[in-house]
Design a protein around this motif. Structure first.
Motif: not given
Ligand code: ATP
Ligand code: MG
Length: 246
Positions: A133-138, A100-105, A150-159
């Motif tokens: 996004m309340d997803l630090a543990d992911k 998830c982190l790699e996706n975000v960055i 949760q996937k959409q929140r990862i995508a929003i973090a990336r955006a």
């Protein structure tokens, strides 16, 4: 400020051509929350692609902060897309082989070395966004282990990685259940109200549309309605029905 004047778009495939946008005029001010609604095939995604600089094959004028997109160099245009806009899609578009982190960055890898985030800065910002996004543990989980919301929140973090002024979202809650959709809506409202991010959201979701201060309706490539209202922040989600996507 985004200004479209007389935007026409025709798709040509082989012998056939289809005029999808028929002279769209639209102004969107900084900090607005606009939802774009309309039936399937009316030209909503086409319009978003043009505003987002993903599609340059149109006639008419698209200006962003007074600059015509058609006059930008490829480098400026990709900078505009990468730095100033965040894109969010219905199907998340996360890469399954990355965490998830790699996706975000991920967007930080496409800076072309012109003064973007360093690897360390991107990591720090990515972790901060995941926490938001309340997803630090992911951070180190793979997207496949996450729920749709949760996937959409990862995508929003990336955006949000590059602190865009504009978020362009195409049916962001289309694949989510009501509760996850509501969480995403809350997040959008916060980004708009607290951080002043301009939101353009194509949606079939009445609750999202009602939350927006402005609703633009497209019918067969024309803007037929442009309505401003007090956003409805107290929608009773238990009784509201979502319009089915056609
Ligand atoms: N790349 C393409 N080549 C040819 N025709 C296309 C292309 N993309 C879209 N179209 C056509 O243009 C029209 C508008 O498509 P668009 O994707 O903008 O609609 P939409 O309003 O986003 O619909 P939906 O709500 O289903 O996502 C449709 O008739 C579609 O079939
Ligand atoms: Mg679409």
């Amino acid at each position: 400020m985004i200004r479209l004047s007389g935007v026409h778009k025709t798709y040509r495939t082989g012998q056939t051509s289809l005029e999808v946008l028929k002279g769209v005029d639209l102004e969107i001010g900084d900090g607005e929350f606009v939802s774009i609604i309309g039936r399937s095939g009316s030209g909503k995604t086409t319009l978003l692609n043009i505003i987002g600089g993903l599609d340059s094959d149109y006639t008419g004028k698209v200006e962003v902060e007074g600059r015509k997109l058609s006059e930008m160099s490829d480098r400026d245009l990709s900078r505009y897309r990468n730095r100033h806009i965040g894109f969010v899609f219905q199907s998340f578009h996360l890469l399954g082989h990355m965490t998830c982190l790699e996706n975000v960055i991920l967007p930080s890898l496409f800076n072309g070395g012109d003064g973007g985030l360093s690897e360390k800065q991107a990591q720090d910002r990515g972790l901060e966004l995941l926490a938001q996004m309340d997803l630090a543990d992911k951070a180190h989980a793979r997207p496949i282990h996450l729920s749709g919301g949760q996937k959409q929140r990862i995508a929003i973090a990336r955006a949000l990685l590059h602190k865009p002024e504009l978020l362009i979202c195409d049916e962001p809650t289309g694949n989510l259940d009501r509760d996850s959709g509501d969480a995403i809506l809350k997040l959008f409202s916060q980004l708009n109200e607290r951080d002043g991010i301009t939101l353009i959201i194509v949606t079939h979701d009445d609750i999202i549309a009602e939350a927006a201060a402005r609703v633009v309706r497209i019918v067969e490539g024309n803007v037929v309605e442009d309505r401003r209202s007090e956003p409805n922040k107290n929608v009773d989600t238990s009784t509201s029905q979502r319009e089915e996507s056609a």
